[in-house]
Design an enzyme around this catalytic site. Structure first.
Site, mmCIF file in Angstrom:
data_model
loop_
_atom_site.group_PDB
_atom_site.id
_atom_site.type_symbol
_atom_site.label_atom_id
_atom_site.label_comp_id
_atom_site.label_asym_id
_atom_site.label_seq_id
_atom_site.Cartn_x
_atom_site.Cartn_y
_atom_site.Cartn_z
ATOM 1 N N PRO A 170 0.919 -1.246 -0.088
ATOM 2 C CA PRO A 170 -0.083 0.010 -0.022
ATOM 3 C C PRO A 170 0.999 1.315 0.087
ATOM 4 O O PRO A 170 0.242 2.292 -0.156
ATOM 5 C CB PRO A 170 -0.773 -0.099 1.260
ATOM 6 C CG PRO A 170 -0.133 -1.145 1.874
ATOM 7 C CD PRO A 170 0.583 -2.152 1.100
ATOM 8 N N ASP A 204 -7.813 0.881 -25.676
ATOM 9 C CA ASP A 204 -8.252 0.588 -24.174
ATOM 10 C C ASP A 204 -8.285 2.224 -23.666
ATOM 11 O O ASP A 204 -7.684 2.943 -23.952
ATOM 12 C CB ASP A 204 -7.650 -0.351 -23.294
ATOM 13 C CG ASP A 204 -7.968 -1.929 -23.803
ATOM 14 O OD1 ASP A 204 -9.178 -1.986 -24.299
ATOM 15 O OD2 ASP A 204 -7.334 -3.054 -23.333
#
Length: 246
Positions: free
Chosen positions: A89, A169
């Site tokens: 994280p 994309d």
């Protein structure tokens, strides 16, 4: 490409690696995926991989020995130094540009942790990249690694049926993708935009670019802060802003 994943829970990857695009990529020999239980590299009789933190505090910390030994083992078969990715994280926020960067590597190793965190020596002396998939906390690094691996493998040559799919994309061009439509042309009073059935590819390309820009302006305006807008595109945005304020 070869991808090795160090995890305490290898069965978590069976469904993801055994279905859809990742399965097809392995069948095409575009990628080799391996999951290694790094508990097997613990030097302790009980195969422990964590311990209490020095200085006290809550939680357990992953010990350095199993991670270092496991990476020595999987990296020994590489001709070039592999990229070693720590799912964490505290790492950099993952994005499409990073996926494209990693897709050019020959060998990736992902380290999936659990508990309170990693012994800092793993971070300082072993890994080359630290990646976070978002500002939230998961039970472990496995789910994050699956996300990154999927996004990387689909960029490898011959993996997708249509090579243009990855290029067009969302995020690949710097903008969100334009709307898509398919048959029937009319359904319950809802019609496909006429330009898409016109056969005029120049007009279709312009419509798609304009819709892509509009969708990005509406949903992710932060992306436009670094996007090289043309004078025509700036004019489009100015017109949308006037309509929004009216």
């Amino acid at each position: 490409m070869k991808i090795d994943v160090l995890s305490l829970f290898p069965p978590m990857f069976e469904g993801v690696f055994g279905e859809s695009i990742l399965k097809k990529a392995q069948e095409k020999k575009a990628v080799e995926l391996n999951v290694i239980d790094f508990r097997e590299f613990s030097p302790h009789k009980q195969k422990s991989v964590d311990d209490y933190p020095y200085g006290g505090g809550a939680g357990m910390v992953l010990k350095p020995e199993p991670i270092f030994e496991a990476i020595d083992h999987v990296a020994s078969s590489s001709n070039k130094k592999p990229r070693i990715v720590l799912m964490c994280p505290q790492g950099e926020r993952y994005c499409q540009a990073k996926a494209e960067e990693l897709s050019k590597e020959d060998h990736l190793i992902f380290v999936c942790g659990h508990y309170e965190g990693y012994d800092e020596r793993i971070r300082e002396h072993l890994v080359t990249d630290e990646i976070s998939i978002g500002d939230f906390v998961l039970t472990g690094g496995e789910l994050g690694a699956m996300v990154v691996i999927d996004s990387v493998v689909r960029l490898l040559p011959q993996v997708l049926g249509n090579e243009q799919s990855a290029i067009k994309d969302s995020f690949s061009s710097g903008l969100l993708e334009h709307p898509h439509y398919t048959r029937p042309a009319s359904y319950r009073g809802m019609d496909v935009p006429e330009v898409l059935t016109s056969g005029n590819h120049a007009h279709i390309d312009e419509w798609r670019l304009k819709e892509s820009l509009k969708r990005t302006w509406q949903r992710r305006p932060d992306l436009l802060e670094i996007y090289p807008l043309t004078s025509a595109q700036k004019k489009w945005i100015h017109e949308w802003e006037k309509l929004k304020d009216s």
